[in-house]
Write a protein that holds these residues in place. Structure first.
Motif, PDB file in Angstrom:
ATOM      1  N   UNK A 222      21.495 103.625  47.856  1.00 36.86           N
ATOM      2  CA  UNK A 222      20.968 104.662  46.965  1.00 36.86           C
ATOM      3  C   UNK A 222      21.000 104.201  45.513  1.00 36.86           C
ATOM      4  N   UNK A 223      22.069 103.501  45.125  1.00 40.13           N
ATOM      5  CA  UNK A 223      22.176 103.015  43.749  1.00 40.13           C
ATOM      6  C   UNK A 223      21.108 101.975  43.465  1.00 40.13           C
ATOM      7  N   UNK A 224      20.883 101.055  44.409  1.00 39.02           N
ATOM      8  CA  UNK A 224      19.891  99.999  44.200  1.00 39.02           C
ATOM      9  C   UNK A 224      18.475 100.563  44.104  1.00 39.02           C
ATOM     10  N   UNK A 225      18.233 101.704  44.761  1.00 38.45           N
ATOM     11  CA  UNK A 225      16.910 102.328  44.740  1.00 38.45           C
ATOM     12  C   UNK A 225      16.767 103.355  43.623  1.00 38.45           C
ATOM     13  N   UNK A 226      17.815 103.495  42.819  1.00 40.59           N
ATOM     14  CA  UNK A 226      17.755 104.429  41.701  1.00 40.59           C
ATOM     15  C   UNK A 226      17.861 105.884  42.102  1.00 40.59           C
ATOM     16  N   UNK A 227      18.378 106.161  43.304  1.00 36.66           N
ATOM     17  CA  UNK A 227      18.478 107.539  43.773  1.00 36.66           C
ATOM     18  C   UNK A 227      19.733 108.239  43.280  1.00 36.66           C
ATOM     19  N   UNK A 228      20.725 107.454  42.849  1.00 37.34           N
ATOM     20  CA  UNK A 228      21.928 108.011  42.236  1.00 37.34           C
ATOM     21  C   UNK A 228      22.273 107.183  41.004  1.00 37.34           C
ATOM     22  N   UNK A 229      23.042 107.780  40.105  1.00 37.29           N
ATOM     23  CA  UNK A 229      23.463 107.083  38.889  1.00 37.29           C
ATOM     24  C   UNK A 229      24.755 106.317  39.141  1.00 37.29           C
ATOM     25  N   UNK A 230      25.119 105.449  38.201  1.00 37.18           N
ATOM     26  CA  UNK A 230      26.389 104.730  38.290  1.00 37.18           C
ATOM     27  C   UNK A 230      27.559 105.708  38.320  1.00 37.18           C
ATOM     28  N   UNK A 231      27.441 106.790  37.559  1.00 38.24           N
ATOM     29  CA  UNK A 231      28.507 107.791  37.519  1.00 38.24           C
ATOM     30  C   UNK A 231      28.661 108.469  38.877  1.00 38.24           C
ATOM     31  N   UNK A 232      27.537 108.793  39.513  1.00 38.91           N
ATOM     32  CA  UNK A 232      27.588 109.422  40.837  1.00 38.91           C
ATOM     33  C   UNK A 232      28.162 108.454  41.874  1.00 38.91           C
ATOM     34  N   UNK A 233      27.787 107.176  41.742  1.00 33.97           N
ATOM     35  CA  UNK A 233      28.327 106.166  42.648  1.00 33.97           C
ATOM     36  C   UNK A 233      29.846 106.105  42.531  1.00 33.97           C
TER      37      UNK A 233
END
Length: 263
Positions: A156-167
């Motif tokens: 999800x992070x690599x696809x831009x579906x979540x932010x670094x903060x959400x990760x």
């Protein structure tokens, strides 16, 4: 052969590979890892399972999965002799049905990493987060994929579906499995369609998380490079994990490692 003892190295070989296996209970009250293998002149079948400690009957799940794979291998191979991919998938599904059958009194589960070598061709199945790596020359890389929440978050992070903060907020649950033997239906099996063609001196490493939770890839790679003898290598891994857990003052999990060397 199915694993029965702890803290003992098992060694075997055929015309194409050498095999060393080591399992340790660590600091746990129960050994929930299990392994098994079959060797003949040309073929090798190696399976490593890690019963899920947070679920009931994790030990029974891993033991039964390994037993069913070893017991049904010959019959399934006769029916699907020219299709190793189909054979491994059927073995995995048979193991899953066996684990599901013991779930009447609770939830049970186990990971699985299963390797089949015919001559110099290697095929694998993987369910859960037990891992398989190849060491070839100066390159050491994982060829299975962890089926846990961390993998989902990284995708999800690599696809831009979540932010670094959400990760960072959700990664605390990263080790939670999203797939394992004991799920009905089992919808995800990691496997290869084209064979991995082994070269002389390649080393294949199968492991439960009781190894890689304490030693990162660089540490494992360096140890494997330092020991040509595979018995010495698996014992060195055990000693390093033991010392690392003591230094970190962490309770050790069960650990199983299988090291396969192509001849």
């Amino acid at each position: 052969m199915q694993g029965k003892k702890d803290n003992e190295t098992v060694y075997d070989s055929n015309d194409f590979v050498e095999l060393a296996l080591f399992t340790s209970i660590g600091d746990r009250q129960e050994q929930q890892d299990n392994f098994g293998y079959m060797l003949n002149k040309k073929e090798a079948l190696i399976v490593v399972c890690d019963g899920m400690g947070g679920h009931e009957k994790g030990k029974q799940a891993s033991n039964n999965a390994v037993r069913v794979i070893l017991d049904t291998y010959t019959d399934i191979k006769k029916n699907i002799d020219t299709d190793p991919v189909g054979m491994l998938n059927e073995l995995t599904m048979s193991a899953n049905r066996e684990v599901c059958a013991i779930n009447a009194d609770g939830i049970s589960g186990t990971t699985l990493v299963l390797v089949y070598i015919n001559g110099r061709e290697l095929f694998w199945n993987s369910v859960g987060d037990s891992r398989a790596y190849i060491l070839r020359g100066s390159k050491y890389s994982q060829f299975t994929q962890d089926q846990n929440f961390k993998t989902v978050l990284e995708e999800k992070l690599s696809r831009g579906l979540i932010s670094n903060e959400e990760f960072e907020q959700d990664i605390v649950n990263g080790e939670s499995l999203i797939n394992y033997l004991g799920m009905d239906p089992l919808e995800l099996i990691d496997y290869n369609v084209k064979p991995l063609n082994l070269e002389s001196n390649d080393r294949i490493v199968l492991m439960t998380d009781g190894l890689y939770k304490y030693l990162d890839e660089d540490n494992i790679f360096q140890l494997l490079k330092n020991f040509r003898n595979i018995n010495d290598a698996v014992n060195a891994l055990e000693n390093r994990v033991k010392n690392t857990s003591r230094q970190l003052k962490q309770s050790r999990d069960n650990m199983t490692v299988a090291l396969i060397k192509a001849l």
